[in-house]
Design a protein around this motif. Structure first.
Motif, PDB file in Angstrom:
ATOM      1  N   SER A  32       8.893  -6.012   5.886  1.00  0.00           N
ATOM      2  CA  SER A  32       7.624  -6.623   6.300  1.00  0.00           C
ATOM      3  C   SER A  32       6.631  -6.540   5.158  1.00  0.00           C
ATOM      4  O   SER A  32       6.826  -5.781   4.208  1.00  0.00           O
ATOM      5  N   LEU A  33       5.580  -7.327   5.284  1.00  0.00           N
ATOM      6  CA  LEU A  33       4.530  -7.291   4.269  1.00  0.00           C
ATOM      7  C   LEU A  33       3.915  -5.897   4.168  1.00  0.00           C
ATOM      8  O   LEU A  33       3.628  -5.410   3.086  1.00  0.00           O
ATOM      9  N   ALA A  34       3.752  -5.265   5.341  1.00  0.00           N
ATOM     10  CA  ALA A  34       3.115  -3.952   5.341  1.00  0.00           C
ATOM     11  C   ALA A  34       3.923  -2.954   4.534  1.00  0.00           C
ATOM     12  O   ALA A  34       3.379  -2.129   3.812  1.00  0.00           O
ATOM     13  N   CYS A  35       5.262  -3.049   4.661  1.00  0.00           N
ATOM     14  CA  CYS A  35       6.123  -2.100   3.957  1.00  0.00           C
ATOM     15  C   CYS A  35       6.160  -2.352   2.464  1.00  0.00           C
ATOM     16  O   CYS A  35       6.608  -1.519   1.700  1.00  0.00           O
ATOM     17  N   GLY A  36       5.756  -3.535   2.045  1.00  0.00           N
ATOM     18  CA  GLY A  36       5.766  -3.818   0.616  1.00  0.00           C
ATOM     19  C   GLY A  36       7.007  -4.524   0.141  1.00  0.00           C
ATOM     20  O   GLY A  36       7.083  -4.942  -1.008  1.00  0.00           O
ATOM     21  N   ALA A  38      10.322  -7.346   1.643  1.00  0.00           N
ATOM     22  CA  ALA A  38      10.957  -8.071   2.743  1.00  0.00           C
ATOM     23  C   ALA A  38      11.960  -9.055   2.160  1.00  0.00           C
ATOM     24  O   ALA A  38      11.784  -9.529   1.035  1.00  0.00           O
ATOM     25  N   GLY A  60       8.709  -8.610  -2.986  1.00  0.00           N
ATOM     26  CA  GLY A  60       8.900  -7.225  -3.395  1.00  0.00           C
ATOM     27  C   GLY A  60       8.910  -7.079  -4.890  1.00  0.00           C
ATOM     28  O   GLY A  60       8.612  -8.017  -5.632  1.00  0.00           O
ATOM     29  N   LYS A 102      14.248   3.513  -6.326  1.00  0.00           N
ATOM     30  CA  LYS A 102      14.320   2.108  -5.929  1.00  0.00           C
ATOM     31  C   LYS A 102      15.565   1.813  -5.104  1.00  0.00           C
ATOM     32  O   LYS A 102      15.870   0.650  -4.828  1.00  0.00           O
ATOM     33  N   HIS A 104      16.079   2.079  -2.096  1.00  0.00           N
ATOM     34  CA  HIS A 104      15.800   1.420  -0.811  1.00  0.00           C
ATOM     35  C   HIS A 104      15.887  -0.098  -0.930  1.00  0.00           C
ATOM     36  O   HIS A 104      16.115  -0.779   0.058  1.00  0.00           O
ATOM     37  N   CYS A 136       5.464   6.089   9.785  1.00  0.00           N
ATOM     38  CA  CYS A 136       4.799   5.273   8.764  1.00  0.00           C
ATOM     39  C   CYS A 136       5.634   4.031   8.432  1.00  0.00           C
ATOM     40  O   CYS A 136       5.099   2.946   8.249  1.00  0.00           O
ATOM     41  N   PHE A 137       6.947   4.209   8.327  1.00  0.00           N
ATOM     42  CA  PHE A 137       7.796   3.086   7.935  1.00  0.00           C
ATOM     43  C   PHE A 137       8.769   2.678   9.043  1.00  0.00           C
ATOM     44  O   PHE A 137       9.675   1.883   8.812  1.00  0.00           O
ATOM     45  N   LYS A 164      13.000   5.054   2.656  1.00  0.00           N
ATOM     46  CA  LYS A 164      11.541   5.180   2.716  1.00  0.00           C
ATOM     47  C   LYS A 164      11.044   6.261   3.674  1.00  0.00           C
ATOM     48  O   LYS A 164       9.886   6.652   3.578  1.00  0.00           O
ATOM     49  N   GLY A 167       8.020   8.929   3.247  1.00  0.00           N
ATOM     50  CA  GLY A 167       7.218   8.562   2.080  1.00  0.00           C
ATOM     51  C   GLY A 167       5.749   8.321   2.391  1.00  0.00           C
ATOM     52  O   GLY A 167       4.976   8.034   1.504  1.00  0.00           O
ATOM     53  N   GLY A 168       5.391   8.439   3.682  1.00  0.00           N
ATOM     54  CA  GLY A 168       3.994   8.211   4.042  1.00  0.00           C
ATOM     55  C   GLY A 168       3.248   9.511   4.240  1.00  0.00           C
ATOM     56  O   GLY A 168       3.039  10.263   3.296  1.00  0.00           O
ATOM     57  N   CYS A 169       2.923   9.801   5.497  1.00  0.00           N
ATOM     58  CA  CYS A 169       2.077  10.972   5.776  1.00  0.00           C
ATOM     59  C   CYS A 169       2.820  12.292   5.609  1.00  0.00           C
ATOM     60  O   CYS A 169       2.219  13.320   5.392  1.00  0.00           O
TER      61      CYS A 169
END
Lengths: 275, 385
Positions: A32-36, A38, A60, A102, A104, A136-137, A164, A167-169
């Motif tokens: 998705s766009l949010a994940c950075g 797609a 990406g 990378k 992922h 987060c992901f 991923k 990798g967030g919070c």
């Protein structure tokens, strides 16, 4: 600056098979766009049920684009059964390797391929199986388990690099560690002290430690302790009974209560007395 | 291939005049400024000159300048000094968009038991002044706010904030690493207690910074050692670099007008050229209150690392706030704090100019970048022309 192989650079700068096949037999969309990143993968079969053509669209980074481009090249001419066996490691190898952080991108390629094959076979859109571990992901325990098993991952950082998760919070790190331990055949190992606790976890753990370890010891001498408040890493307590009047109460407080809480809850805790 | 360097908020070219000023102090004049002999003393006098030049540039007295190893050291020193001088106070305050030098230090101190407040910013990157005022308490030891944001160039109203903070008996520090040399600066008029600057952002070399500490502000050293910097920062001075810093400050003072006219003009031309040529592109940050050299532009539906690598092929050096370039999986904390949507945050590019950029370079970027965005958008599943 990432160290990309010449093959990654080539597939990034001169991507093969960009686009969408209009009357595609298989369609797979992931990310998705949010994940950075797609990827939309489409393929067309020939009369012998082999993949005749494959195209991709990717949002990406360079390695995501290169992985997608490589994937379309790799699956052309394969039967669906053969294509289904392509792993993320195969994609990375085709490109002469990817930076660990990378990986992922290659996993995304494999996921899109699986979805596209399932689409053709008319299999129901697979809901992400299992329970979401990384919020987060949006990564589930099943996805993490699979990545750990297939790629022989060892650490939480590895898992983050591949799917991923974490990798967030960072709140899911304990859960990821448990999955790694389970896959690697270790039973539930004694949990290492977490370095970060939420406030609620912290307060609960302090309460438990006071009840289980500290109060019984103080009570032996006719004293008691009460938790008043927790602010950041400062723990406010009130002493009762003999402790409250004992000349050595500061020794008890710092030498015993604080060191016990530091040992069993968090090393940076500071205990302060409320009068 | 010629390099088109538009990444001056990351680091700058060392000015030829600065190199020239430094060279003798690597060779012939290698003495230790603390020595008793004339040979070392001569070097000591040059060090003092550099201190005077640096002080004059920001409106300070020479004895209010402490030379450090970098901007990060200046920030750490200032914040540690403030909390060490106010041991009874346990609250510290900053913003959500600080450079990691301050942001990560605050997160570290938070784990050490300090109550920390991170003041939010609005969609334009402007500080929430109301939240700031409400958050100041008697328990607040220090407020640290950047003068100019490194990613967007947005300026915080330091002249308004400093008195508001100091009137309450709270130490006020500003990380001015990006602002120094790009906008006129007078620490006395602004009324700050402490201010950090860095050499390599103003055409001096890497490895040298400075901290302004207003006379009368309580201070305790971070690096404890010899009597260098009047006991306020131990360790033998990085003589050549400090002399370079002094020279760079002199040059920067001469170039301030050029910054506000020529550099601003080139930045505006680049910005307009790209916005006109690329649909679905936008500037991140308050365009009114901004450094003259910086523009942060989002190109929607494409990813920043891909843009950077394609520009890199043409020798164009810039930066991105995308997740893939930040080394983490999430886009820049600055853009997220501003509420820039993900569609745009991942495709953000920062261009930061210097006095060395030319009109031809700007034309080159305006010519070469739009086709790169178009090519990447053709590949993007989200792009609907």
């Amino acid at each position: 600056m990432w160290e990309y192989t010449d093959k990654v650079k080539d597939h990034f700068l001169n991507p093969r098979n960009v686009g969408v096949i209009e009357d595609a037999d298989g369609i797979g969309e992931v990310g998705s766009l949010a994940c950075g990143d797609a990827l939309k993968l489409t393929f067309k079969l020939d009369e012998t049920q082999r993949i005749k053509d494959a195209k991709f669209q990717t949002f990406g980074c360079a390695s995501a684009i290169a992985s997608s481009s490589a994937l379309t090249e790799m699956i052309k001419g394969l039967t669906l059964d053969e294509a289904a066996k392509v792993t993320n490691e195969d994609i990375a190898q085709y490109l002469g390797g990817l930076p660990k952080e990378k990986m992922h991108c290659s996993v995304m390629g494999r996921d899109a391929l699986e979805k596209a094959i399932a689409y053709y076979r008319g299999e129901a859109e697979k809901k992400p199986e299992g329970r979401i571990v990384c919020e987060c992901f949006g990564v589930t325990d099943m996805e993490i388990e699979r990545a750990v098993r297939e790629n022989n991952l060892q650490t939480i950082e590895d898992v983050t690099d591949y799917v991923k998760a974490g990798g967030g919070c960072g709140n899911c790190h304990d859960a990821i560690q448990e999955i790694i331990d389970a896959v690697r055949g270790k039973g539930p190992v004694p949990k290492e002290k977490p370095l970060r606790l939420t406030n609620i976890q912290k307060i609960k753990l302090i309460e438990e430690t006071l009840d289980r370890e500290i109060k019984p010891a103080l009570k032996k001498d006719g004293g008691d302790i009460e938790l008043v408040d927790v602010d950041g890493d400062r723990v406010f307590v009130k002493l009762h009974g003999t402790c409250a009047t004992c000349a050595a109460s500061q020794v008890t407080l710092k030498g015993y209560v604080e060191s016990k809480l530091q040992e069993l809850v968090l090393p940076q805790l500071v205990v302060e007395e409320v009068q | 291939m010629d390099v088109v360097y538009v990444d001056n908020n990351a680091t700058t070219r060392v000015a030829p005049e600065v190199i020239e000023a430094m060279l003798p102090y690597f060779g012939q004049w290698f003495g230790n400024p603390s020595s008793m002999h004339t040979f070392g003393g001569t070097v000591g006098r040059k060090l003092q000159e550099a201190r005077e030049k640096t002080a004059a540039f920001i409106g300070a007295q020479p004895e209010e300048i402490i030379f450090t190893g970098c901007g990060t050291e200046s920030d750490s020193t200032a914040i540690h000094a403030a909390i060490a001088s106010n041991p009874e106070k346990k609250h510290i305050l900053t913003s959500r968009v600080e450079h990691p030098a301050v942001k990560n230090l605050f997160e570290h101190l938070s784990k050490k038991g300090y109550r920390t407040t991170f003041i939010p910013v609005d969609r334009q990157g402007r500080l929430d002044m109301e939240a700031l005022e409400k958050s100041l308490t008697e328990d607040t030891a220090v407020v640290s706010l950047m003068w100019a944001n490194n990613e967007t160039g947005v300026l915080f109203p330091i002249e308004t904030i400093a008195p508001m903070v100091r009137d309450r008996g709270i130490v006020f520090h500003t990380d001015a690493v990006q602002a120094v040399g790009k906008i006129p600066m007078d620490v006395k008029a602004a009324g700050v207690d402490m201010l950090s600057l860095s050499g390599h952002k103003i055409h001096a070399p890497k490895g040298v910074g400075a901290l302004y500490v207003r006379k009368g502000v309580k201070y305790s050293p971070f690096l404890i050692g010899g009597h260098q910097e009047r006991g306020r920062r131990g360790g033998t001075e990085n003589v050549a670099s400090i002399i370079g810093m002094g020279r760079a400050c002199e040059l920067a003072a001469d170039h301030l007008k050029m910054q506000s006219e020529r550099v601003r003009g080139l930045r505006d031309k680049l910005e307009k050229g790209l916005l006109d040529a690329v649909p679905k592109s936008m500037v991140n940050g308050d365009r009114e209150n901004r450094l003259p050299n910086t523009t942060n532009i989002s190109f929607e539906y494409v990813e920043g690392e891909s843009i950077l690598l394609m520009m890199d092929r043409l020798g164009i050096c810039a930066s991105s706030g995308s997740a893939c370039t930040s080394g983490s999986l999430e886009p820049s904390h600055v853009l997220r704090a501003m509420g820039v949507p993900f569609t745009a945050a991942h495709g953000s590019i920062r261009f930061s100019l210097s006095i060395y950029n030319t009109e031809q370079e700007i034309d080159f970027i305006i010519e070469k970048l739009p086709p790169i965005i178009a090519k990447l958008r053709e590949m993007s599943p989200f792009w609907k022309p």
